[in-house]
Design a protein around this motif. Structure first.
Motif, PDB file in Angstrom:
ATOM      1  N   TYR A 169      37.493  43.452  30.239  1.00  0.00           N
ATOM      2  CA  TYR A 169      37.392  42.856  31.566  1.00  0.00           C
ATOM      3  C   TYR A 169      38.743  42.308  32.000  1.00  0.00           C
ATOM      4  O   TYR A 169      39.685  42.154  31.211  1.00  0.00           O
ATOM      5  CB  TYR A 169      36.326  41.765  31.600  1.00  0.00           C
ATOM      6  CG  TYR A 169      36.477  40.665  30.571  1.00  0.00           C
ATOM      7  CD1 TYR A 169      37.487  39.720  30.667  1.00  0.00           C
ATOM      8  CD2 TYR A 169      35.585  40.561  29.508  1.00  0.00           C
ATOM      9  CE1 TYR A 169      37.620  38.701  29.735  1.00  0.00           C
ATOM     10  CE2 TYR A 169      35.711  39.549  28.558  1.00  0.00           C
ATOM     11  CZ  TYR A 169      36.725  38.631  28.682  1.00  0.00           C
ATOM     12  OH  TYR A 169      36.853  37.625  27.744  1.00  0.00           O
ATOM     13  N   HIS A 170      38.806  41.987  33.279  1.00  0.00           N
ATOM     14  CA  HIS A 170      39.985  41.353  33.861  1.00  0.00           C
ATOM     15  C   HIS A 170      39.573  39.960  34.304  1.00  0.00           C
ATOM     16  O   HIS A 170      38.663  39.798  35.120  1.00  0.00           O
ATOM     17  CB  HIS A 170      40.484  42.157  35.072  1.00  0.00           C
ATOM     18  CG  HIS A 170      41.323  41.369  36.026  1.00  0.00           C
ATOM     19  ND1 HIS A 170      42.599  40.976  35.725  1.00  0.00           N
ATOM     20  CD2 HIS A 170      41.055  40.883  37.266  1.00  0.00           C
ATOM     21  CE1 HIS A 170      43.094  40.289  36.749  1.00  0.00           C
ATOM     22  NE2 HIS A 170      42.183  40.213  37.688  1.00  0.00           N
ATOM     23  N   ARG A 171      40.240  38.955  33.765  1.00  0.00           N
ATOM     24  CA  ARG A 171      39.899  37.588  34.151  1.00  0.00           C
ATOM     25  C   ARG A 171      40.705  37.197  35.378  1.00  0.00           C
ATOM     26  O   ARG A 171      41.929  37.072  35.314  1.00  0.00           O
ATOM     27  CB  ARG A 171      40.182  36.615  33.016  1.00  0.00           C
ATOM     28  CG  ARG A 171      39.722  35.192  33.333  1.00  0.00           C
ATOM     29  CD  ARG A 171      39.886  34.272  32.152  1.00  0.00           C
ATOM     30  NE  ARG A 171      39.385  32.940  32.473  1.00  0.00           N
ATOM     31  CZ  ARG A 171      39.364  31.930  31.616  1.00  0.00           C
ATOM     32  NH1 ARG A 171      39.816  32.104  30.390  1.00  0.00           N
ATOM     33  NH2 ARG A 171      38.887  30.752  31.985  1.00  0.00           N
ATOM     34  N   PRO A 172      40.056  37.022  36.521  1.00  0.00           N
ATOM     35  CA  PRO A 172      40.792  36.726  37.758  1.00  0.00           C
ATOM     36  C   PRO A 172      41.265  35.284  37.805  1.00  0.00           C
ATOM     37  O   PRO A 172      40.721  34.405  37.126  1.00  0.00           O
ATOM     38  CB  PRO A 172      39.749  36.992  38.843  1.00  0.00           C
ATOM     39  CG  PRO A 172      38.440  36.700  38.178  1.00  0.00           C
ATOM     40  CD  PRO A 172      38.601  37.106  36.737  1.00  0.00           C
ATOM     41  N   ASP A 173      42.273  35.043  38.606  1.00  0.00           N
ATOM     42  CA  ASP A 173      42.745  33.677  38.812  1.00  0.00           C
ATOM     43  C   ASP A 173      41.685  32.841  39.535  1.00  0.00           C
ATOM     44  O   ASP A 173      41.507  31.654  39.242  1.00  0.00           O
ATOM     45  CB  ASP A 173      44.046  33.685  39.611  1.00  0.00           C
ATOM     46  CG  ASP A 173      45.195  34.330  38.848  1.00  0.00           C
ATOM     47  OD1 ASP A 173      45.175  34.284  37.601  1.00  0.00           O
ATOM     48  OD2 ASP A 173      46.095  34.896  39.507  1.00  0.00           O
ATOM     49  N   ASP A 174      40.995  33.481  40.475  1.00  0.00           N
ATOM     50  CA  ASP A 174      39.909  32.828  41.196  1.00  0.00           C
ATOM     51  C   ASP A 174      38.654  32.843  40.318  1.00  0.00           C
ATOM     52  O   ASP A 174      38.192  33.906  39.915  1.00  0.00           O
ATOM     53  CB  ASP A 174      39.634  33.592  42.508  1.00  0.00           C
ATOM     54  CG  ASP A 174      38.502  32.981  43.310  1.00  0.00           C
ATOM     55  OD1 ASP A 174      37.850  32.028  42.826  1.00  0.00           O
ATOM     56  OD2 ASP A 174      38.253  33.470  44.430  1.00  0.00           O
ATOM     57  N   GLY A 209      36.177  35.312  41.306  1.00  0.00           N
ATOM     58  CA  GLY A 209      36.672  36.662  41.517  1.00  0.00           C
ATOM     59  C   GLY A 209      35.945  37.697  40.670  1.00  0.00           C
ATOM     60  O   GLY A 209      35.024  37.382  39.911  1.00  0.00           O
ATOM     61  N   ASP A 210      36.385  38.939  40.783  1.00  0.00           N
ATOM     62  CA  ASP A 210      35.750  40.074  40.117  1.00  0.00           C
ATOM     63  C   ASP A 210      36.348  40.269  38.727  1.00  0.00           C
ATOM     64  O   ASP A 210      37.540  40.482  38.570  1.00  0.00           O
ATOM     65  CB  ASP A 210      35.967  41.337  40.970  1.00  0.00           C
ATOM     66  CG  ASP A 210      35.090  42.496  40.527  1.00  0.00           C
ATOM     67  OD1 ASP A 210      34.646  42.491  39.370  1.00  0.00           O
ATOM     68  OD2 ASP A 210      34.854  43.402  41.343  1.00  0.00           O
ATOM     69  N   TRP A 211      35.485  40.214  37.716  1.00  0.00           N
ATOM     70  CA  TRP A 211      35.917  40.371  36.325  1.00  0.00           C
ATOM     71  C   TRP A 211      35.922  41.823  35.861  1.00  0.00           C
ATOM     72  O   TRP A 211      36.437  42.137  34.781  1.00  0.00           O
ATOM     73  CB  TRP A 211      34.990  39.582  35.397  1.00  0.00           C
ATOM     74  CG  TRP A 211      35.116  38.103  35.479  1.00  0.00           C
ATOM     75  CD1 TRP A 211      34.826  37.306  36.554  1.00  0.00           C
ATOM     76  CD2 TRP A 211      35.572  37.224  34.448  1.00  0.00           C
ATOM     77  NE1 TRP A 211      35.070  35.987  36.256  1.00  0.00           N
ATOM     78  CE2 TRP A 211      35.515  35.902  34.965  1.00  0.00           C
ATOM     79  CE3 TRP A 211      36.003  37.426  33.134  1.00  0.00           C
ATOM     80  CZ2 TRP A 211      35.882  34.793  34.210  1.00  0.00           C
ATOM     81  CZ3 TRP A 211      36.367  36.317  32.373  1.00  0.00           C
ATOM     82  CH2 TRP A 211      36.312  35.023  32.906  1.00  0.00           C
ATOM     83  N   THR A 244      36.992  44.928  37.178  1.00  0.00           N
ATOM     84  CA  THR A 244      37.746  45.931  37.921  1.00  0.00           C
ATOM     85  C   THR A 244      38.303  47.049  37.039  1.00  0.00           C
ATOM     86  O   THR A 244      38.636  48.115  37.538  1.00  0.00           O
ATOM     87  CB  THR A 244      38.915  45.271  38.670  1.00  0.00           C
ATOM     88  OG1 THR A 244      39.736  44.566  37.726  1.00  0.00           O
ATOM     89  CG2 THR A 244      38.403  44.288  39.706  1.00  0.00           C
ATOM     90  N   HIS A 286      29.918  46.242  39.026  1.00  0.00           N
ATOM     91  CA  HIS A 286      31.058  46.621  39.855  1.00  0.00           C
ATOM     92  C   HIS A 286      30.726  47.973  40.512  1.00  0.00           C
ATOM     93  O   HIS A 286      31.118  49.023  40.011  1.00  0.00           O
ATOM     94  CB  HIS A 286      32.314  46.744  39.000  1.00  0.00           C
ATOM     95  CG  HIS A 286      33.589  46.864  39.789  1.00  0.00           C
ATOM     96  ND1 HIS A 286      34.071  45.854  40.583  1.00  0.00           N
ATOM     97  CD2 HIS A 286      34.461  47.888  39.920  1.00  0.00           C
ATOM     98  CE1 HIS A 286      35.207  46.235  41.140  1.00  0.00           C
ATOM     99  NE2 HIS A 286      35.467  47.466  40.768  1.00  0.00           N
TER     100      HIS A 286
END
Length: 382
Positions: A200-205, A208-210, A212, A341
């Motif tokens: 996963y991608h850990r967003p700054d927000d 946000g979307d994890w 992507t 997603h």
């Protein structure tokens, strides 16, 4: 803790990618001996921790039912029967010396408080169980204790092995799930015990979307995914697929391949008649991979099917994007009501569709389906 070399990867195989000295590298030319090899019988123990500020409402056995046999079943199917994950369930609550709130349990945990929790937990469990008998240790906190944060569930890796009796502990699975726990959460964490990265991608927000990078398409991306079957690359890394199941495209020109569904049982006999992956090495630490995905096995809830393409990088660490799924239909999405997603839910290519990677000068064309449910594909490498 037991460990051993992988038997299906070798440094002279041109498509394996080299293992880099970083956390959970996707390289599979060698096995990281700090991790237990997930082939054969792997023994696990599940221990249950209570706290003075809460009386447990459920028995350990009842909570264990949320995780087993589901986790063992996932790995049995994913490994084509090559991994037998056997869990012993400790039947009693083991009481921690401090209240649950005193440990500050949360996702981004204060290091000193986390160390205190682990130190107390090991002190509590060591007289009860000989941890040297086990490859995997699950520490489950009382889900009803007020200081337990479900977002804190994770694998804790020690910089140096911790000695507990005769055991050298390199990592622990710390479980803080509320009832009912996240689907497949323990299988995801166990994947880390076998050296698989977070995809996963850990967003700054925080909102946000994890998802992507891979969307629904691998348990290590999201335990909620509709298609949680592990990528074929991971099955190769873990020793469940061998070279005979992988077509390595070594040179320029046109090659033809027949891919069987990655989630279907392996056929007995000649593995070269049961190809699961087509791999094109595109750089010193990068490859383009094709595999067939259908609603079968661990992917039974998938809402799309086809030939899934993804890029693997062995020089990118866990949670930084070591795998990216290629979106075969960038203008559309699918499964909007259930997908983690939707943009990538319809990523696979079906018969008559193709993808061209201009940077690598590689075209993948998907042909007719096979009688066994797979696909014929053509790879043209310029």
């Amino acid at each position: 803790m037991t460990a051993g070399p992988a038997t299906t990867a070798s440094a002279d195989e041109p498509c394996t990618l080299p293992r880099a000295p970083l956390h959970h590298s996707e390289g599979l030319d060698s096995w990281n001996e700090e991790y237990p090899e997930p082939v054969g019988t792997v023994r696990a123990v599940m221990l249950f921790l209570s706290f003075p500020d809460a009386k447990p409402k459920l028995s350990p056995r009842r909570i264990a039912d949320d995780y087993f046999p589901a986790t063992s079943d996932f790995f049995r199917d994913a490994s084509y029967g090559k991994l037998d994950l056997r869990a012993d369930i400790e039947a009693a609550w083991l009481r921690m010396p401090a209240d649950s709130g005193d440990y500050g349990i949360r996702r981004d945990w204060d290091a000193s408080l986390r160390s205190a929790y682990l130190r107390d937990a090991l002190k509590v469990v060591s007289p009860r169980v000989d941890l040297a008998d086990y490859d995997v240790v699950y520490l489950v906190a009382d889900p009803d204790a007020p200081g337990v944060d479900p977002d804190a569930t994770k694998v804790v890796n020690f910089d140096k092995p911790v000695t507990v009796g005769d055991a050298e502990i390199r990592r622990l699975v710390t479980v803080f799930e509320h009832r009912v726990p996240d689907r497949n959460v323990l299988a995801h964490e166990t994947g880390h015990v076998f050296d698989l990265p977070d995809l996963y991608h850990r967003p700054d927000d925080p909102h946000g979307d994890w998802d992507t990078h891979v969307g629904d398409w691998d348990l290590m991306g999201s335990q909620f995914g509709l298609s949680p079957e592990l990528f074929g690359w991971h099955k190769w890394k873990l020793g469940w697929l061998g070279h005979g199941h992988v077509d390595c495209v070594r040179s320029t020109g046109t090659t033809l391949h027949t891919l069987q569904p990655i989630g279907a049982p392996l056929e007995d006999g000649d593995p070269e008649a049961d190809t699961r992956l087509a791999v094109v090495r595109t750089g010193p630490a990068e490859a383009l991979v094709a595999e067939a995905r259908t609603p079968v096995g661990n992917d039974s809830r998938s809402c799309t099917r086809g030939v899934l393409l993804y890029r693997v990088r062995s020089d990118i660490a866990s949670a930084d994007g070591p795998i990216d799924v290629v979106d075969g239909h960038p203008d559309t999405g699918a499964c909007h009501a259930a997908s983690v997603h939707p943009r990538l839910a319809d990523a696979p290519l079906e018969t008559g569709e193709s993808y061209y990677d201009a940077d690598a000068a590689i075209r993948v064309e998907v042909g007719e389906r096979t009688v066994t449910g797979g696909w014929n594909i053509k790879i043209v490498r310029g």
